[in-house]
Scaffold this motif. Structure first.
Motif, short mmCIF file in Angstrom:
data_model
loop_
_atom_site.label_atom_id
_atom_site.label_comp_id
_atom_site.label_asym_id
_atom_site.label_seq_id
_atom_site.Cartn_x
_atom_site.Cartn_y
_atom_site.Cartn_z
N ASN A 164 41.52 39.65 38.80
CA ASN A 164 42.10 38.41 38.43
C ASN A 164 41.44 37.61 37.21
O ASN A 164 42.08 36.67 36.42
CB ASN A 164 42.56 37.44 39.60
CG ASN A 164 43.63 38.00 40.51
OD1 ASN A 164 44.41 38.90 39.90
ND2 ASN A 164 43.64 37.76 41.77
N TYR A 165 40.11 37.93 37.04
CA TYR A 165 39.31 37.60 35.83
C TYR A 165 39.56 38.36 34.90
O TYR A 165 38.90 39.67 34.83
CB TYR A 165 38.06 37.16 36.37
CG TYR A 165 37.80 35.74 37.28
CD1 TYR A 165 38.20 34.57 36.88
CD2 TYR A 165 37.55 36.13 38.68
CE1 TYR A 165 38.22 33.44 37.76
CE2 TYR A 165 37.63 34.96 39.40
CZ TYR A 165 37.58 33.94 39.09
OH TYR A 165 37.60 32.60 39.70
N ASP A 208 39.08 37.38 43.79
CA ASP A 208 39.76 37.46 42.57
C ASP A 208 39.07 38.58 41.57
O ASP A 208 39.75 39.15 40.69
CB ASP A 208 39.57 36.01 41.89
CG ASP A 208 40.55 35.13 42.58
OD1 ASP A 208 41.74 35.80 43.05
OD2 ASP A 208 40.38 34.04 42.46
#
Length: 208
Positions: free
Chosen positions: A24-25, A19
């Protein structure tokens, strides 16, 4: 040691790391144990173990009583990584020029053609991952796994830096022209023109 717990920790570690690499963060997002426990539906222990390992590797850092954040990477980190890659990749090309057999070049050209065929349908992340695949396949010809892993780590750091410093672009078509140098590099090798191949390789690394 509980092997089931260790396996679960490894799965959570890999998922969080992926991630981070994929961006995705969002920047400045706080990652906390409670949220991860709910996401993975597990107890606190494997979550904490995975987070500790990510902190030990300097990928995350802990904020006491608050959570965890991604260790920031800057444009300077990217510049340093590019410089390192130029030395590594160009140096190995020079030392291993004779390993570019017709068979090896055929495989690289097949990979390059495959990347080009999907170019118009892919987003920036997919293009960048294709670029990584090409450079690693290129480097694999040299047969040095130690150096190969270092190149992979360098490109992983570059990925994380792009995901953090170019958040909006990372989810667009930022790297639309990633493969532009790959074909000419292969052509120069076919023509036994090392100087041109090195110049193009260096330009390819620096261009992104």
């Amino acid at each position: 040691m509980n092997t089931n717990n260790t396996s679960l920790k490894n799965q959570i570690y890999t998922s969080i790391l992926n991630d981070i690499i994929l961006g995705n963060y969002p920047p400045e997002q706080v990652i906390n144990e409670k949220g991860l426990m709910e996401r993975f539906n597990v107890s606190r222990a494997p979550i904490r173990e995975a987070l500790i390992e990510l902190c030990n590797e300097k990928i995350l850092y802990s904020i006491p009583y608050y959570g965890y954040k991604i260790t920031p990477l800057t444009d300077e980190d990217v510049a340093n990584t590019k410089s390192y890659r130029c030395v590594l990749e160009c140096g190995f090309m020079t030392e291993n020029w004779r390993k570019f057999t017709p068979e090896a070049l055929d495989k690289l050209e097949t990979l390059h053609t495959s990347i080009l065929s999907s170019k118009e349908e892919s987003d920036a992340i997919t293009h960048w991952n294709s670029n990584i695949t090409f450079h690693l396949a290129f480097f694999e010809i040299y047969g040095n796994q130690y150096a190969y892993q270092h190149l992979r780590s360098a490109m992983s750091l570059q990925t994380r830096a792009y995901a953090q410093t170019r958040w909006s672009e990372w989810h667009s078509r930022l790297f639309h022209d990633v493969p532009a140098f790959h074909g000419p590099i292969l052509e120069a090798i076919r023509n036994n023109d090392m100087d041109t191949a090195l110049r193009l390789l260096r330009a390819d690394i620096i261009s992104i």
